[in-house]
Write a protein that holds these residues in place. Structure first.
Motif, PDB file in Angstrom:
ATOM      1  N   PHE A  34       0.864  -1.176   0.000  1.00 28.14           N
ATOM      2  CA  PHE A  34       0.000   0.000   0.000  1.00 28.14           C
ATOM      3  C   PHE A  34       0.901   1.226   0.000  1.00 28.14           C
ATOM      4  CE2 PHE A  34      -2.244   3.253   2.634  1.00 28.14           C
ATOM      5  CZ  PHE A  34      -3.307   3.508   1.783  1.00 28.14           C
ATOM      6  N   TYR A  43      -8.480   7.300  -8.003  1.00 29.09           N
ATOM      7  CA  TYR A  43      -8.256   6.657  -6.711  1.00 29.09           C
ATOM      8  C   TYR A  43      -9.397   5.708  -6.345  1.00 29.09           C
ATOM      9  CZ  TYR A  43      -4.588  10.144  -6.404  1.00 29.09           C
ATOM     10  OH  TYR A  43      -3.475  10.912  -6.666  1.00 29.09           O
ATOM     11  N   ASN A  44      -9.069   4.639  -5.639  1.00 32.76           N
ATOM     12  CA  ASN A  44     -10.003   3.575  -5.280  1.00 32.76           C
ATOM     13  C   ASN A  44     -11.091   4.105  -4.341  1.00 32.76           C
ATOM     14  OD1 ASN A  44     -11.185   1.328  -3.817  1.00 32.76           O
ATOM     15  ND2 ASN A  44      -9.574   0.061  -4.711  1.00 32.76           N
ATOM     16  N   LEU A  56     -11.005   2.691  -0.713  1.00 34.79           N
ATOM     17  CA  LEU A  56      -9.962   3.268   0.121  1.00 34.79           C
ATOM     18  C   LEU A  56     -10.340   4.678   0.576  1.00 34.79           C
ATOM     19  CD1 LEU A  56      -6.716   2.164  -1.773  1.00 34.79           C
ATOM     20  CD2 LEU A  56      -7.575   1.281   0.394  1.00 34.79           C
ATOM     21  N   HIS A  94       0.929   3.943  -8.326  1.00 35.65           N
ATOM     22  CA  HIS A  94      -0.197   3.005  -8.349  1.00 35.65           C
ATOM     23  C   HIS A  94      -0.130   2.029  -9.524  1.00 35.65           C
ATOM     24  CE1 HIS A  94      -2.060   5.560 -11.468  1.00 35.65           C
ATOM     25  NE2 HIS A  94      -2.872   4.560 -11.690  1.00 35.65           N
ATOM     26  N   PRO A 154      -2.182  -0.341  -4.421  1.00 37.53           N
ATOM     27  CA  PRO A 154      -3.233   0.522  -3.893  1.00 37.53           C
ATOM     28  C   PRO A 154      -2.615   1.797  -3.328  1.00 37.53           C
ATOM     29  CG  PRO A 154      -3.518  -1.736  -3.136  1.00 37.53           C
ATOM     30  CD  PRO A 154      -2.162  -1.667  -3.778  1.00 37.53           C
ATOM     31  N   THR A 155      -3.088   2.940  -3.780  1.00 37.53           N
ATOM     32  CA  THR A 155      -2.425   4.207  -3.466  1.00 37.53           C
ATOM     33  C   THR A 155      -3.449   5.295  -3.165  1.00 37.53           C
ATOM     34  OG1 THR A 155      -0.602   3.618  -4.971  1.00 37.53           O
ATOM     35  CG2 THR A 155      -0.767   5.926  -4.307  1.00 37.53           C
ATOM     36  N   PHE A 167      -7.284  -3.771   1.049  1.00 34.67           N
ATOM     37  CA  PHE A 167      -6.580  -3.409  -0.180  1.00 34.67           C
ATOM     38  C   PHE A 167      -7.193  -4.152  -1.362  1.00 34.67           C
ATOM     39  CE2 PHE A 167      -4.076  -1.159   2.495  1.00 34.67           C
ATOM     40  CZ  PHE A 167      -3.084  -1.848   3.200  1.00 34.67           C
TER      41      PHE A 167
END
Length: 339
Positions: free
Chosen positions: A215, A254-255, A258, A289, A296-297, A339
């Motif tokens: 991560f 971005y996820n 997260l 990423h 995962p970032t 993650f």
């Protein structure tokens, strides 16, 4: 104060050594190992329990600056930017070139034609004046490829603000240093102070590929435009509203899971948090990423007014809240983050 020292150091893309040396000295007591890779990144490892997640913290050391590209017959220095700088902010600004004081000049407004006065000056109309009378005199002190830096002293403004240069991203470096002073037995922490972000996110690409984290969390100084003459929907971030969580920018989407986890964590710990309401620009997360099989970032940003200019502004409480949020994220990772 460390942030003051970091702000006032000179270190543009490809010339980050002074910043790297200071950071190495500051974090040595708090980490288990230090190394400088072949591109110039400073990599620090803080070991936790065996088989615990490996988390990468990143912030870039370089700042925007100018590079001398020509010395004219009458001793003036022509230049090009290193990183993104708006030429309109440069006229009459004091700079330092290889230890020599100078000022950025142009044709005086009294000598400009009407049409010239109606147009913003371009880079090729500007020069650095170091008080030399000839090319030969200037060449005693300056050579092609030398960097020119803004001359800006760090100081407190009012009760809550700091003014200085290079907060993008010395403020991120400062946040990571403060984070490394704490213990995190629940994870293996790797801190990468990266190089050449301003010219293409180059150092982070190498650091992510080499360290292979589970991560990554990028800490960045980002644009804030909360000023009276700008419509609110264009503010992007606001000073005093806490760290800003990126949702999307030019190189990263971005996820959402997260992002939700960070939002929930901030609420639980009563940490003010805002979203970065803009998609322009990019940061080191863009290379991290997509490294190897994917990392995962997230990107946590400290709002900063007048970014990429001779003098920027940040709020003290935004910095402290960013430090707290980063700490809470790191402590929550093994048990609560997916993650």
């Amino acid at each position: 104060m460390l942030l003051k020292t970091l702000s006032e150091l000179q270190g543009t893309s490809g010339a980050e050594k002074k910043v790297r040396d200071l950071l190495q000295e500051e974090i040595t007591p708090y980490v288990d190992s230090l190394a400088v890779d072949k591109i110039g990144n400073l990599i620090a490892v803080k070991k936790g329990a065996k088989n615990s997640p490996k988390v990468l913290l990143t912030a870039h050391m370089d700042e925007v600056a100018l590079m001398v590209t020509e010395i004219t017959p009458d001793g003036f220095l022509k230049f090009r930017p290193v990183g993104g700088i708006d030429p309109r902010i440069l006229v009459s600004k004091p700079v330092k070139v290889s230890g020599i004081n100078g000022v950025i000049g142009s044709k005086a407004i009294h000598l400009q034609k009407t049409q010239e006065r109606q147009q913003a000056l371009k880079l090729d109309q500007l020069y650095i004046d170091i008080g030399a009378n000839s090319k030969e005199e200037a060449e005693r002190y300056i050579k092609l490829g030398d960097y020119a830096y803004f001359v800006t002293g760090f100081e407190a403004l009012g009760q809550a603000f700091f003014k200085g240069k290079a907060f993008d991203d010395r403020v991120g470096c400062y946040v990571i240093v403060e984070t490394l002073k704490k213990r995190f037995d629940n994870l293996n922490l790797v801190a990468a102070f990266t190089v050449q972000e301003e010219v293409g996110l180059r150092g982070s690409k190498v650091a992510a590929y080499h360290t292979q984290p589970d991560f990554a969390l990028n800490i960045e100084g980002t644009i804030s435009a909360d000023m009276a003459h700008i419509e609110e929907e264009e503010w992007v971030t606001e000073l005093g509203k806490g760290p800003a969580l990126s949702i999307q920018d030019q190189t990263t989407l971005y996820n959402p899971l997260l992002i939700k986890q960070v939002v929930d964590l901030a609420k639980q710990n009563k940490i003010p948090l805002q979203f970065r309401r803009g998609t322009s620009g990019n940061n080191d997360a863009g290379k991290i990423h997509s490294s190897r099989t994917g990392i995962p970032t997230l990107s946590i940003n400290v709002p900063c007014r007048y970014i990429h200019s001779p003098a920027s502004m940040v709020r003290q409480d935004d910095i402290q809240n960013t430090i707290q949020l980063v700490e809470e994220i790191l402590r929550a990772i093994p048990d609560h983050f997916i993650f």
